[in-house]
Design an enzyme around this catalytic site. Sequence first.
Site, PDB file in Angstrom:
ATOM      1  N   GLY A 185     -42.250  41.176   4.115  1.00 51.35           N
ATOM      2  CA  GLY A 185     -41.443  41.662   5.222  1.00 51.35           C
ATOM      3  C   GLY A 185     -40.137  42.260   4.722  1.00 51.35           C
ATOM      4  O   GLY A 185     -39.404  42.898   5.456  1.00 51.35           O
ATOM      5  N   GLN A 186     -39.868  42.054   3.435  1.00 45.55           N
ATOM      6  CA  GLN A 186     -38.610  42.553   2.864  1.00 45.55           C
ATOM      7  C   GLN A 186     -38.626  44.071   2.703  1.00 45.55           C
ATOM      8  O   GLN A 186     -37.577  44.678   2.544  1.00 45.55           O
ATOM      9  CB  GLN A 186     -38.315  41.863   1.521  1.00 45.55           C
ATOM     10  CG  GLN A 186     -39.036  42.427   0.297  1.00 45.55           C
ATOM     11  CD  GLN A 186     -40.457  41.934   0.147  1.00 45.55           C
ATOM     12  OE1 GLN A 186     -41.228  41.963   1.086  1.00 45.55           O
ATOM     13  NE2 GLN A 186     -40.828  41.507  -1.038  1.00 45.55           N
ATOM     14  N   LYS A 200     -29.761  47.304  -6.628  1.00 44.28           N
ATOM     15  CA  LYS A 200     -29.837  45.892  -6.999  1.00 44.28           C
ATOM     16  C   LYS A 200     -30.794  45.168  -6.058  1.00 44.28           C
ATOM     17  O   LYS A 200     -31.230  45.719  -5.060  1.00 44.28           O
ATOM     18  CB  LYS A 200     -28.457  45.250  -6.845  1.00 44.28           C
ATOM     19  CG  LYS A 200     -27.355  45.825  -7.691  1.00 44.28           C
ATOM     20  CD  LYS A 200     -26.088  45.063  -7.354  1.00 44.28           C
ATOM     21  CE  LYS A 200     -24.924  45.510  -8.220  1.00 44.28           C
ATOM     22  NZ  LYS A 200     -23.724  44.724  -7.865  1.00 44.28           N
ATOM     23  N   GLY A 201     -31.056  43.920  -6.394  1.00 43.08           N
ATOM     24  CA  GLY A 201     -31.829  43.070  -5.485  1.00 43.08           C
ATOM     25  C   GLY A 201     -30.909  42.523  -4.413  1.00 43.08           C
ATOM     26  O   GLY A 201     -29.799  42.080  -4.699  1.00 43.08           O
ATOM     27  N   GLU A 229     -31.998  38.052  -0.865  1.00 44.26           N
ATOM     28  CA  GLU A 229     -31.518  36.712  -0.528  1.00 44.26           C
ATOM     29  C   GLU A 229     -30.035  36.664  -0.234  1.00 44.26           C
ATOM     30  O   GLU A 229     -29.550  35.719   0.375  1.00 44.26           O
ATOM     31  CB  GLU A 229     -31.772  35.773  -1.715  1.00 44.26           C
ATOM     32  CG  GLU A 229     -33.221  35.595  -2.055  1.00 44.26           C
ATOM     33  CD  GLU A 229     -33.352  34.928  -3.407  1.00 44.26           C
ATOM     34  OE1 GLU A 229     -33.522  33.714  -3.435  1.00 44.26           O
ATOM     35  OE2 GLU A 229     -33.266  35.627  -4.425  1.00 44.26           O
TER      36      GLU A 229
END
Lengths: 295, 753
Positions: B478-479, B707-708, B711
């Site tokens: 879902g990301q 970037k990630g 979270e």
Amino acid sequence: MIPFDYLKPATLEDLLEGLRSANGEGALLAGGTDLHVKMRLGLKSPRLLFDISELAAARNIVEAEGSLRIGACVTMSELMASPLVARLAPSLAEAARSMSCRQIRNRATLGGNIVTASPAADSVPALLAADARALIVGPGGLRELALAELLLGPGRTALGPGEVLLEVLLPLPEAGHRSLYFKVGRRRAQAISVISLAGGLSLAADGRIGSARIALGAVAPTVMRARQAERFLEGELPSAVNLAAAAALAGEECSPITDVRASGAGRRLLVEAWTHRLLQQLCATSGDDAGGNRP
Amino acid sequence: MAIGSIVGKGVARVDARGKVTGQTKYAGDMRLPNMHHGKLVFSPHPRARVLAIDCSAAVAMAGVKRVITARDLTGSGRYGYDVAHRPVLVAEGEETRYIGDVVAMVVAVSEELASRAAQAVVVRYEVLPPLTSPRQAMAEGAYLVHADAPGNRCCKREFSHGDVVAGFARSEVVVEHTYKTPRQEQAFLETESGVAYQDEAGVVHVLSSLQDPYGVAEDIHLALAIPKSRIHIKGTPVGGGFGGKLNTTIQVHLAAMACLAGVPVMLVLDREESFIFHAKRHPTEIRLKLGAKRDGTILAMEGEVISDAGPYSGRSPEVVGLTMSALLGPYRIANVATRAQGIYTNNLDSGAFRGFGAPQAAIAREGLLDKLARELGLEPLELRRRNFLQPDSRPASPMLGDSPVSLEALAEKIIARMGPKPEPAVGSSKRIGRSICFDMPVFDVGAIPTLGKSGVGATVEVHSDGGVSVYAGGTELGQGITTVLAQFAADQFGLPMEAIRVEMSDNWTCPRAGRTSASRLTFGLGNALLLAIEAVRQTLLTRAATTLGIAREELRFVAGQVQSCSAPERAIAFAELAQLCWDKGDNLREEGWFRAAEDRYMYGHTFMAAGADVAVDLATGEIEVLKLANVLDMGKVLNPVMAYGQIYGGAVQALGYALMENMVTKDGLAKTPSFAEYAIPTAVDIPFEFVAEGIETPYPTGPFGAKGIGEAALNCTTPTLLNAIADAIGVELDAIPVAQEHILAAIHQQKRI
Ligand SMILES: Cc1cc2nc3c(=O)[nH]c(=O)nc-3n(C[C@H](O)[C@H](O)[C@H](O)COP(=O)(O)OP(=O)(O)OC[C@H]3O[C@@H](n4cnc5c(N)ncnc54)[C@H](O)[C@@H]3O)c2cc1C
């Protein structure tokens, strides 16, 4: 879930007859929002379900003989939409509005909420604060009972075998009577009450409190009236000191438990704080806001 | 690398239509010929010895295909990430370790029958007293949840830097406090589910909702002794994971049932089973101490973390390690001594959950910074700014990274977005509090100290009609990774999004890509795919150059063509070129393999700031989040709609963590066994003003500088809310969730002092 049969009696007579022949193995299905949950958890396993959700005899809201009469199978959404309820029992409309979500309110009935006999049932404080009575029909015919006497404990009512709650009767409020309903949940919607409360108050011509009624939910085995706080207020002036003292009494006279929603001690603090807020708003001379506040 | 027309745009998710129209098939929607249904028999006791399991009544039921106990399993019968010590089925004579342990499984023709047969399995237990808190489990003489873990210690991490004793000795102000955080449930909508079958070649196919097909294959191999070449794991569309599906969930059980019953088997946990089964956010107790000079310069930090690891190791060593590392936050602290332990108990299991241990650390750190600010008489924001990591400084932390430090820019942005602090109405019993906090959430860039290096592969194939397939073994949770990868391919080939198909989460068709966690896919998988794409582009360019008679350097991929930069009318259609390559025997399928360079860094950092204005009614304790803002340095925003979606979503989970969520256990039993008891925020709990923004400091090794971010928003958002509430009521808070009753209690407490 154990398999069951389903019947939808067309009339009250058919229903009573059906219940008689089911010999205690039948259950009433109104909105099903409590019953289905219990059946799925295996807490109830009726052999026969009588669907009463469209039973005409229990579907009306009328003003008659000095009472607001509400059929047990009226849904929460219908309570919210009724002009009669808005005028004569605004805190009940607010209680209905505070319940769960639209989908549930469209199914959940007043009767089901009462007979489930949860200490946290949201409509009950508003009904108790209005001195509501229950009209019951059963094998022995019709009988009437104060709502407070119908509710015996968590999940327990005074309904006998084969008895059906038909209507709820609310005495019409005196002129100048105001009522309010508050609910504290862990979130703003779809929350089971941490505490709930309803109150009604009338001020006499001399500015003193005529009658005061305070009902508290989720802080005792049944929804309860805060009798000590009520007695304390009657005949008194609605001064800041008096209101605070009455609220403190309400906090003391309830007997809340600790569960996952709140601690017992926390519930007492909440009862005191919200009773105080309730009384302040009921006594406020301006800002005639009969609508409740949803924390 | 030039950024084309698609990267950076809020293009629609490639999976949106299927999900919105209900056409997407989740694992639970699948139907296979002769499909049977499985049901697990869980231990009702957190700790008990299994004396005897009597399956006779269940076996005798018509329609029951097979009843399975530990005795029937081949292989070790054990699995688990980190330490493979979790029994698939608890055997007679063994002890259960929590209420999510399984003692038997049933395969029957229908779900209902499987359920009834499971109830007919009679298990005799000797009930034993459980360990229900880390403190109890650490006590001298406590029974051992695992015989080989003395002191019930699952893991221990320590970090020291500088001289912490000297640091505190030189400090003019020292503050210390202990913070407690609860167990948080991922609350994904889709419960653990899947179907499995064994084919005529002996291959076990498991189609299931998961986050790590490779980890699942490993566990099935370990537990059931099935050769790796005969394990096919296909991730089905995931209805939410948030870390809760990172470990193998039901897949070993599914594979065992399919093999032993010899029929296709479906298993879908119900909500109550799901809640007790999967690992959740670790409950923690964090004692933290800070020493500073009068001017606010922090000189020393000492920290001690105790986390409830639950019954099995799983992700605990990594998560607990990150809690410890994240204590430092984005601040310069010269002298540090921190320690963290994960302790086994018989409570519900703990493991991965978005934020991966860092949110707990942020609660303690940001809470204590506010306390320090009060002691110093400094504005909390000013104290933080004085201690920010500087652009040239490296964090004195086990989480070394090479992301450009952008804290000042974030501070400026969040201050601007928060605007003037609102005032309560005159005469109102409401007070308004504000807090601004900072963090440096990590994302995996391929070299984590405890894990070693992780290589990531991705494959791209250009078909002869000019269509493109991408094979990427990460998982779409879902990301939005599917969409991001399609954007990359569309951009690089100059094609529309519709030309790209992305196949994900399959250990057979996709090169190894590892787990979907640590906000690592956009970086790792994105880089791998770009390598693969570049290889295919070179082949296409060579062919185009020959055909068009133009030098390769002169050519570009744009608008469905390969064309000359200087004379765009000299071009060949992409599809035509693909067909030509096909005819000439060129290879248009390439695999890219990305590994972090040997001696570089360990983590990437997505620096963030969060701000909140919260109104609290002092009379009733009512809490109202007026405004919640998150600003992240995302390096490069690849798709703003999805990126901000991630931030909003993470912030809502952080809000739930702050204000209502708590998966309560008592005596090892679940007291919040379903969504009736476990409250998460609903749409009406969303803050009145809800802000998500990004700044872009390109990350040198990130794809397009990205970037990630998956979270990050969870990290310091919870303490921001907590600190804002504390600011409003003028009382410190050190535990979550905070509800009305806690506000009233805190105010009462203070009146009494
Ligand atoms: C998701 C969800 C959220 C909820 N949220 C709330 C909430 O916020 N507040 C709240 O108070 N409740 C809540 N409930 C509980 C429930 O919706 C209410 O109690 C509702 O009013 C029950 O009415 P019903 O018509 O659905 O009752 P049913 O489930 O049909 O019946 C409940 C019980 O009453 C009996 N019964 C029903 N009608 C009669 C009658 N006329 N005479 C005699 N016996 C009768 C039935 O046999 C049964 O035992 C929630 C339930 C769910 C599933």
